[in-house]
Design a protein around this motif. Structure first.
Motif, PDB file in Angstrom:
ATOM      1  N   SER A  33       0.854  -1.195   0.000  1.00 35.42           N
ATOM      2  CA  SER A  33       0.000   0.000   0.000  1.00 35.42           C
ATOM      3  C   SER A  33       0.884   1.237   0.000  1.00 35.42           C
ATOM      4  O   SER A  33       1.978   1.221   0.571  1.00 35.42           O
ATOM      5  N   TYR A  35       1.039   5.487   0.761  1.00 38.26           N
ATOM      6  CA  TYR A  35       0.437   6.596   1.498  1.00 38.26           C
ATOM      7  C   TYR A  35       1.216   7.877   1.227  1.00 38.26           C
ATOM      8  O   TYR A  35       2.429   7.848   1.014  1.00 38.26           O
ATOM      9  N   GLN A  37       1.973  11.477   3.171  1.00 41.93           N
ATOM     10  CA  GLN A  37       1.858  12.132   4.475  1.00 41.93           C
ATOM     11  C   GLN A  37       2.417  13.541   4.399  1.00 41.93           C
ATOM     12  O   GLN A  37       3.627  13.735   4.267  1.00 41.93           O
ATOM     13  N   GLY A  42      -1.804  12.895   9.266  1.00 41.12           N
ATOM     14  CA  GLY A  42      -1.683  11.449   9.233  1.00 41.12           C
ATOM     15  C   GLY A  42      -1.480  10.979   7.799  1.00 41.12           C
ATOM     16  O   GLY A  42      -1.739  11.723   6.842  1.00 41.12           O
ATOM     17  N   PRO A  43      -1.028   9.745   7.631  1.00 39.07           N
ATOM     18  CA  PRO A  43      -0.874   9.208   6.278  1.00 39.07           C
ATOM     19  C   PRO A  43      -2.219   9.133   5.556  1.00 39.07           C
ATOM     20  O   PRO A  43      -3.224   8.740   6.143  1.00 39.07           O
ATOM     21  N   PHE A  45      -4.213   7.423   2.431  1.00 41.48           N
ATOM     22  CA  PHE A  45      -4.145   6.229   1.600  1.00 41.48           C
ATOM     23  C   PHE A  45      -4.252   6.589   0.123  1.00 41.48           C
ATOM     24  O   PHE A  45      -5.202   7.269  -0.285  1.00 41.48           O
ATOM     25  N   LEU A  88       5.930  13.262   2.450  1.00 46.69           N
ATOM     26  CA  LEU A  88       6.614  11.997   2.705  1.00 46.69           C
ATOM     27  C   LEU A  88       5.735  10.898   2.118  1.00 46.69           C
ATOM     28  O   LEU A  88       4.555  10.802   2.464  1.00 46.69           O
ATOM     29  N   LEU A  90       4.983   7.054   1.880  1.00 50.39           N
ATOM     30  CA  LEU A  90       5.220   5.844   2.657  1.00 50.39           C
ATOM     31  C   LEU A  90       4.691   4.623   1.921  1.00 50.39           C
ATOM     32  O   LEU A  90       3.605   4.646   1.347  1.00 50.39           O
ATOM     33  N   GLN A 103      -0.013  -3.541   8.936  1.00 48.58           N
ATOM     34  CA  GLN A 103       0.939  -3.063   7.951  1.00 48.58           C
ATOM     35  C   GLN A 103       2.289  -2.729   8.570  1.00 48.58           C
ATOM     36  O   GLN A 103       2.373  -2.211   9.677  1.00 48.58           O
ATOM     37  N   PHE A 105       5.547  -0.485   7.772  1.00 50.77           N
ATOM     38  CA  PHE A 105       5.896   0.668   6.952  1.00 50.77           C
ATOM     39  C   PHE A 105       7.397   0.760   6.707  1.00 50.77           C
ATOM     40  O   PHE A 105       8.218   0.404   7.558  1.00 50.77           O
ATOM     41  N   GLY A 106       7.728   1.299   5.544  1.00 51.92           N
ATOM     42  CA  GLY A 106       9.096   1.653   5.250  1.00 51.92           C
ATOM     43  C   GLY A 106       9.416   3.032   5.806  1.00 51.92           C
ATOM     44  O   GLY A 106       8.548   3.702   6.374  1.00 51.92           O
ATOM     45  N   PRO A 107      10.662   3.471   5.635  1.00 53.86           N
ATOM     46  CA  PRO A 107      11.077   4.766   6.180  1.00 53.86           C
ATOM     47  C   PRO A 107      10.552   5.953   5.376  1.00 53.86           C
ATOM     48  O   PRO A 107      10.596   7.083   5.851  1.00 53.86           O
TER      49      PRO A 107
ATOM     50  N   TYR B  36      -0.772   2.954  15.936  1.00 47.63           N
ATOM     51  CA  TYR B  36       0.594   2.985  15.463  1.00 47.63           C
ATOM     52  C   TYR B  36       1.345   4.100  16.185  1.00 47.63           C
ATOM     53  O   TYR B  36       0.755   5.094  16.601  1.00 47.63           O
ATOM     54  N   GLY B  43       8.636   5.964   9.325  1.00 50.63           N
ATOM     55  CA  GLY B  43       7.328   5.409   9.036  1.00 50.63           C
ATOM     56  C   GLY B  43       6.640   4.949  10.316  1.00 50.63           C
ATOM     57  O   GLY B  43       7.298   4.678  11.318  1.00 50.63           O
ATOM     58  N   LEU B  89      -0.927   7.283  16.194  1.00 53.17           N
ATOM     59  CA  LEU B  89      -1.957   7.319  15.154  1.00 53.17           C
ATOM     60  C   LEU B  89      -2.930   6.175  15.347  1.00 53.17           C
ATOM     61  O   LEU B  89      -2.525   5.046  15.619  1.00 53.17           O
ATOM     62  N   GLY B  97      -6.004   8.565  11.384  1.00 52.61           N
ATOM     63  CA  GLY B  97      -6.259   9.868  11.954  1.00 52.61           C
ATOM     64  C   GLY B  97      -5.027  10.752  11.809  1.00 52.61           C
ATOM     65  O   GLY B  97      -3.977  10.299  11.341  1.00 52.61           O
ATOM     66  N   ALA B  98      -5.162  12.001  12.201  1.00 52.79           N
ATOM     67  CA  ALA B  98      -4.052  12.948  12.077  1.00 52.79           C
ATOM     68  C   ALA B  98      -2.972  12.710  13.112  1.00 52.79           C
ATOM     69  O   ALA B  98      -1.844  13.198  12.972  1.00 52.79           O
TER      70      ALA B  98
END
Lengths: 114, 106
Positions: A33, A35, A37, A42-43, A45, A88, A90, A103, A105-107, B36, B43, B89, B97-98
């Motif tokens: 997936s 994202y 940001q 927040g990220p 989608f 950013l 992601l 999930q 996540f990568g950096p 998270y 990330g 998050l 969410g933010a």
């Protein structure tokens, strides 16, 4: 066991250009997936790929497209870059179990559009 | 429209106290909810998942509650430490969410 990797880490582009970001999922994961940001948010989608097909898509224009390869790695392409695309980006990978997608996540790739 | 709201942009607490973060949602009927942690420039990292039929879930100093009637999840960090300082998050489906930025002061 390598986690999710993304390349490049940083990228500077100018308006109107095109960019390709790359992602390798965590070993054993088959779903990727993407994202976006923005700072302080927040990220958001963008879309999700599974079995080399886009399965879900968020509220992003067609300028954002992607691809998943047979080895499960993925690319995010953005055409006609706008200043507002600076963010950013992601990548997250997961194993599709048919229930919950936890999930990893990568950096991220920091994209700056000038 | 679907919304995920986290209680505040920033929360400052003293070391050793319990931090409580809130996640409210509207127009969702989630089967589960996730929390998270995200550090600056990194990330998000998965912490906990709670299903709709679970009222509470714990992991070490972390506790999550999920009230599908109130459409709310609470995330608690007990005996907080400066190393817990980060943005937290909540996520439903593929939506986040933010976040709430937590700062734990020594």
């Amino acid at each position: 066991d390598a986690g999710v990797t993304q390349s490049p880490t940083h990228l500077i582009k100018t308006r109107g250009q095109q960019v390709t970001l790359r992602c390798s999922p965590k070993s054993g994961h088959d779903t990727v997936s993407w994202y976006q940001q923005a700072l302080g948010q927040g990220p958001q989608f963008i879309f999700q790929y599974y079995e080399e097909e886009e399965r879900q898509r968020g509220n992003f224009p067609d300028r954002f497209s992607g691809h998943q390869f047979p080895n499960y790695s993925s690319e995010l392409n953005v055409n006609a870059l706008l200043l507002g695309d600076s963010a950013l980006y992601l990548c997250a990978s997961s194993l599709r179990t048919g229930w919950a997608d936890t999930q990893y996540f990568g950096p991220g790739t920091r994209l700056t559009v000038l | 429209s679907q919304k995920i709201e986290q209680n505040s942009e920033a929360l400052n607490i003293q070391e050793g106290k319990t931090a409580t973060l809130t996640c409210n949602y509207t127009n969702y009927s989630p089967a589960y909810l996730q929390w998270y942690r995200q550090d600056p420039g990194r990330g998000p990292v998965f912490l906990l998942l709670i299903r709709e039929n679970e009222k509470e879930k714990r992991k070490e100093r972390l506790k999550v509650t999920f009230d599908t009637t109130l459409k709310q999840s609470l995330f608690h960090i007990t005996a907080s430490q400066p190393a817990d300082s980060a943005t937290y998050l909540c996520a439903l489906d593929m939506r986040f969410g933010a976040g709430t930025r937590l700062t734990v002061k020594p």
